[in-house]
Each structure stands twice: as structure tokens, then as C-alpha cells.
Design an enzyme around this catalytic site. Structure first.
Site, short mmCIF file in Angstrom:
data_model
loop_
_atom_site.label_atom_id
_atom_site.label_comp_id
_atom_site.label_asym_id
_atom_site.label_seq_id
_atom_site.Cartn_x
_atom_site.Cartn_y
_atom_site.Cartn_z
N GLN A 85 -4.36 -1.15 9.67
CA GLN A 85 -4.32 -2.50 9.10
C GLN A 85 -4.92 -3.52 10.08
O GLN A 85 -4.53 -3.56 11.25
CB GLN A 85 -2.87 -2.88 8.76
N LYS A 141 0.84 -1.21 0.00
CA LYS A 141 0.00 0.00 0.00
C LYS A 141 0.87 1.26 0.00
O LYS A 141 0.61 2.20 -0.74
CB LYS A 141 -0.92 -0.01 1.23
N ASP A 180 -10.80 3.11 4.23
CA ASP A 180 -11.18 1.69 4.17
C ASP A 180 -12.71 1.55 4.11
O ASP A 180 -13.22 0.44 3.88
CB ASP A 180 -10.66 0.96 5.42
#
Ligand code: NAP
Length: 299
Positions: free
Chosen positions: A97, A53, A120
Site C-alpha cells: 500500500q 481490499k 498493482d
């Protein structure tokens, strides 16, 4: 002839649009899009994802920040970091994460991210906006957003008259995917582990989406001839044919047999997988445009 949906190619075109958007934003407003990724602990798979990422964010021309915290980080320390990123005007997207170490309350952390920076798309505000059909001001969970672009690469924007079946009802994928399909006017059914006669439910679908986490569960006989099949599953299975101890990735769809019946199908790997990271970049540029008072590019 079955159309193999090339997720790598669609993801590459999203990334090109993101790069263009990032350079336009910097030129016109002097704003560099900023993405902060937070990782706690030393899970190797999570570190690999976070590394990918960060590299992609840099390629897109973003200010890419990674915060790596030790496994024994407390809830208060992590919450404090998220609070400071919420206040940091140079950061437009925050990603924590998952999974977090077991002693941490992941949901409380996710819900503490400012919804405008929740790239997200997991905050209840963003889930709620999607549920009421507000796609203009919320941020959509990356994997369903990416899967929807693959559906759109085959069908038009308007899915009127088409029957869609999503197998799986997770908050991360199944529910938002069903809402995206509904929003595009498909008639949508969400199936799950309690669904009776799943094979015949699946066979009714013009668009069949599998997000179950069970290797090759969807057989050819579950697929309506000519249907579009989107395989979200990523399962690692033993592959003794490749040598002792070797493994390979398969989806939730028995690809070899289902591709004889489907009109279009995503492979695993190379289908939905590459879309997730591309949509994370798209969400970050969308957040940066909105925070700069501009209308974001569409993807
Ligand atoms: P999840 O939270 O475990 O949800 C799985 C869903 O499948 C649940 O709704 C479950 O039903 C349903 N299910 C399980 N067994 C079933 C069965 N035998 N028949 C019918 N339904 C069944 O998983 P997820 O996070 O949605 O992920 C699903 C898959 O997608 C996994 O393979 C994951 O690795 C993959 N994935 C890929 C990406 C990507 O980037 N490509 C991103 C996210 C996930 P119940 O609710 O009734 O238990």
C-alpha cells in the site's frame, strides 16, 4: 439523454466473474488464489483502503493475508517481507500500500515484487509490456484497467476512428490509460499541465478522461457534445451547505454542467472509484490462473 455510467454495477459484475473464477480454480486445480497486502505505518486512509481490499478478497474466496508493519520498519525488513512473499507459492498477488513512510524507498520495493505477482501493475516489466501492446502476459494498473472497462461499457472493443484525450500523465494512471486507449485503436492525445489551450484540446475528444486532481476543472465548454467523459479525480472539498465542517467528494469534472453536454459520463463517487478494487481482484485471479498454468478468465 446523458447516460450515467454506473461504476458500481460494472464493478459488481467483475467481482461476480472473479468469484466464479476463484471457485473454478479451486475445484479444478485445488488452488486457492492468495492476495497479500502489506501496509506500513498508521495512516488512517491507507488502513481504510487496505481493510476494504482484504474484505473484498475474502468475499471473492481468496486466501487474504494482511501484513501490518510499524512506521519505523526499515527498508531491509520490508524488502525481506516482499522477498518471502515472492517465494510463497500460496500467494499469487502482492500489494504494498502506497504511500510508504518517507524514509522508505517505495520504488525499490515495488520493483522488487515479482512481476507475475505485481497485481498493482506498477513494476516496470508490467508497464513495459503494456507499452509494447502485450496485454496477454502482463498485469495492468488497476485504475486505468477499470476505467477502460467503463469506456468499453459504452463503446465497442475497437475504438477505431475515435479521438481520445487523457488529461494527466502520471505513471499510475495517465500513461497506462493512454496506452490502453491506443491499444484499442483510438487516436490518443495526452494532455498535462504544460498543454496549451487545454479546453480546445479537450473539446476534440470523443472520449475525454480527466485524471488531474483538481476539483471540477473540466467545464461543460471543454466537452464535445455527445462525448464519453471518464472522471478519475477524487477530491474532497468543503461543503458548508451540508453543515459546519462538512465535506463532500467531487471529481475533476464539473459534473452537473458537463453531464448536460456529454453523451455518457461517470459520476464521483460511484464511477471509476469502485472499479479500482474490482480490478485488483481481477488481477489476482489472473495471476493465480497463470501461475497454475491456465488461461485466466477475461474481464
Ligand atoms: P498525479 O500523479 O498528481 O498527476 C496529475 C496529472 O495532472 C499530472 O500529469 C499533471 O501534469 C496534470 N495536471 C495537474 N494540474 C493540471 C492542470 N492545471 N492542467 C492540466 N494538467 C494538469 O495524479 P494521479 O495519481 O494521476 O491522480 C489523478 C487524480 O485521480 C487524483 O484526483 C487522484 O485522487 C485520482 N485517482 C483516483 C483513483 C481511483 O481509484 N478512482 C486512483 C488513482 C488516482 P504534469 O505532469 O505536467 O505535472
Amino acid at each position: 439523454m446523458t447516460h450515467i455510467i454506473d461504476g458500481k454495477q460494472v464493478a459488481a459484475s467483475v467481482i461476480e466473474a472473479v468469484k466464479q473464477g476463484a471457485s473454478d480454480l479451486q475445484r479444478t486445480k485445488g488452488v486457492k488464489a492468495g492476495l497479500a497486502v502489506v501496509i506500513v505505518g498508521d495512516d488512517p486512509a491507507s488502513h481504510a483502503y487496505v481493510g476494504a481490499k482484504g474484505r473484498m478478497a475474502k468475499q471473492c474466496g481468496f486466501n487474504s493475508i494482511q501484513h501490518t508493519l510499524p512506521a519505523q520498519t526499515t527498508q531491509g525488513e520490508l524488502a525481506g517481507l516482499v522477498a518471502s512473499l515472492n517465494e510463497d507459492a500460496s500467494i499469487h498477488g502482492i500489494l504494498v500500500q502506497l504511500p510508504l513512510p518517507k524514509h522508505l524507498d517505495a520504488d525499490a520495493i515495488i520493483q522488487s515484487i515479482r512481476p507475475e505477482k505485481d497485481v498493482d501493475g506498477l513494476h516496470v516489466v508490467n508497464a513495459g509490456k503494456l507499452a509494447i501492446g502485450d496485454l496477454a502476459t502482463g498485469l495492468i494498473s488497476c485504475t486505468p484497467a477499470g476505467a477502460m472497462l467503463l469506456v468499453r461499457s459504452i463503446h465497442t472493443e475497437d475504438l477505431s476512428g475515435l479521438m481520445a484525450v487523457v488529461i494527466g500523465r502520471s505513471n499510475l494512471f495517465g500513461k497506462p490509460m493512454a496506452q490502453l486507449l491506443l491499444n484499442a485503436n483510438a487516436t490518443v492525445m495526452t494532455a498535462h499541465s504544460r498543454t496549451k489551450d487545454l479546453a480546445s484540446v479537450a473539446r476534440g475528444a470523443d472520449i475525454l478522461v480527466a485524471a488531474v486532481g483538481r476539483p471540477e476543472m473540466v467545464k461543460a465548454g471543454w466537452v464535445k457534445p455527445g462525448a464519453t467523459v471518464i472522471d478519475v479525480g477524487i477530491n474532497r472539498i468543503d461543503a458548508p451547505e451540508r453543515g459546519e465542517g462538512k465535506t463532500r467528494l467531487v471529481g475533476d469534472v464539473a459534473y452537473a454542467e458537463a453531464s448536460d453536454v456529454a453523451g455518457a459520463i461517470t459520476p464521483v463517487p460511484g464511477g471509476v472509484g469502485p472499479m479500482t478494487i474490482a480490478m485488483l481482484m481481477a488481477n489476482t485471479i489472473t495471476a493465480a490462473y497463470r501461475m497454475s498454468g491456465l488461461t485466466s478468465p477475461s474481464f
